[in-house]
Design a protein around this motif. Sequence first.
Motif, PDB file in Angstrom:
ATOM      1  N   MET A  19       0.825  -1.194   0.000  1.00  0.00           N
ATOM      2  CA  MET A  19       0.000   0.000   0.000  1.00  0.00           C
ATOM      3  C   MET A  19       0.870   1.259   0.000  1.00  0.00           C
ATOM      4  O   MET A  19       0.580   2.238  -0.698  1.00  0.00           O
ATOM      5  N   ILE A  20       1.952   1.261   0.726  1.00  0.00           N
ATOM      6  CA  ILE A  20       2.868   2.405   0.754  1.00  0.00           C
ATOM      7  C   ILE A  20       3.511   2.585  -0.619  1.00  0.00           C
ATOM      8  O   ILE A  20       3.671   3.710  -1.098  1.00  0.00           O
ATOM      9  N   VAL A  23       1.006   4.274  -2.889  1.00  0.00           N
ATOM     10  CA  VAL A  23       0.856   5.688  -2.538  1.00  0.00           C
ATOM     11  C   VAL A  23       2.034   6.501  -3.070  1.00  0.00           C
ATOM     12  O   VAL A  23       1.849   7.589  -3.621  1.00  0.00           O
ATOM     13  N   PHE A  24       3.234   5.999  -2.959  1.00  0.00           N
ATOM     14  CA  PHE A  24       4.394   6.712  -3.480  1.00  0.00           C
ATOM     15  C   PHE A  24       4.345   6.821  -5.001  1.00  0.00           C
ATOM     16  O   PHE A  24       4.690   7.853  -5.579  1.00  0.00           O
ATOM     17  N   LEU A  26       1.641   6.906  -6.864  1.00  0.00           N
ATOM     18  CA  LEU A  26       0.624   7.911  -7.176  1.00  0.00           C
ATOM     19  C   LEU A  26       1.149   9.321  -6.914  1.00  0.00           C
ATOM     20  O   LEU A  26       0.896  10.247  -7.691  1.00  0.00           O
ATOM     21  N   LEU A  27       1.886   9.482  -5.842  1.00  0.00           N
ATOM     22  CA  LEU A  27       2.459  10.786  -5.522  1.00  0.00           C
ATOM     23  C   LEU A  27       3.414  11.239  -6.625  1.00  0.00           C
ATOM     24  O   LEU A  27       3.351  12.383  -7.086  1.00  0.00           O
TER      25      LEU A  27
END
Length: 145
Positions: A19-20, A23-24, A26-27
């Motif tokens: 999940m992390i 998120v990275f 997508l960032l």
Amino acid sequence: MPLKRTTSDDPLQLNLTPMIDVVFLLLIFFMTATQFAQVERAVELELPTVGSDGTSVAAVEEERVVSVSAEGVVTLDGVPRSIDELKADLQAAKEASTAIDGPAVLIHGDSRCDFQHVAAALTACRAAGIANVGVSVETSDTIRR
């Protein structure tokens, strides 16, 4: 009567690593997309409107953006240029390009400017040897008259 209790020594753990990672990613994607959009937002333009029939958009790898403002100011990727400087910069970009036809050039001409300024930018592209030139317009179902 004794009740059985099932307990485990290890508590249930949730692995957050995937999940992390998402998120990275997508960032990074949104940060990169924002940087590309800033070049087109640097100059306030009102694009001409055309009908939606026969319009198409093609993706290119190397794209240079030429903007012509209502006052006739020409910018290349957000940097103001004269027509001679535009021609020289486009020639240098073609020589440095890895594409066979050179970089693609997208011209954003404000609908309120004289067409002569857009024509001068088109002429500079032709003089620089750029073959892949497009003109940006807004599409609509009805054309204003």
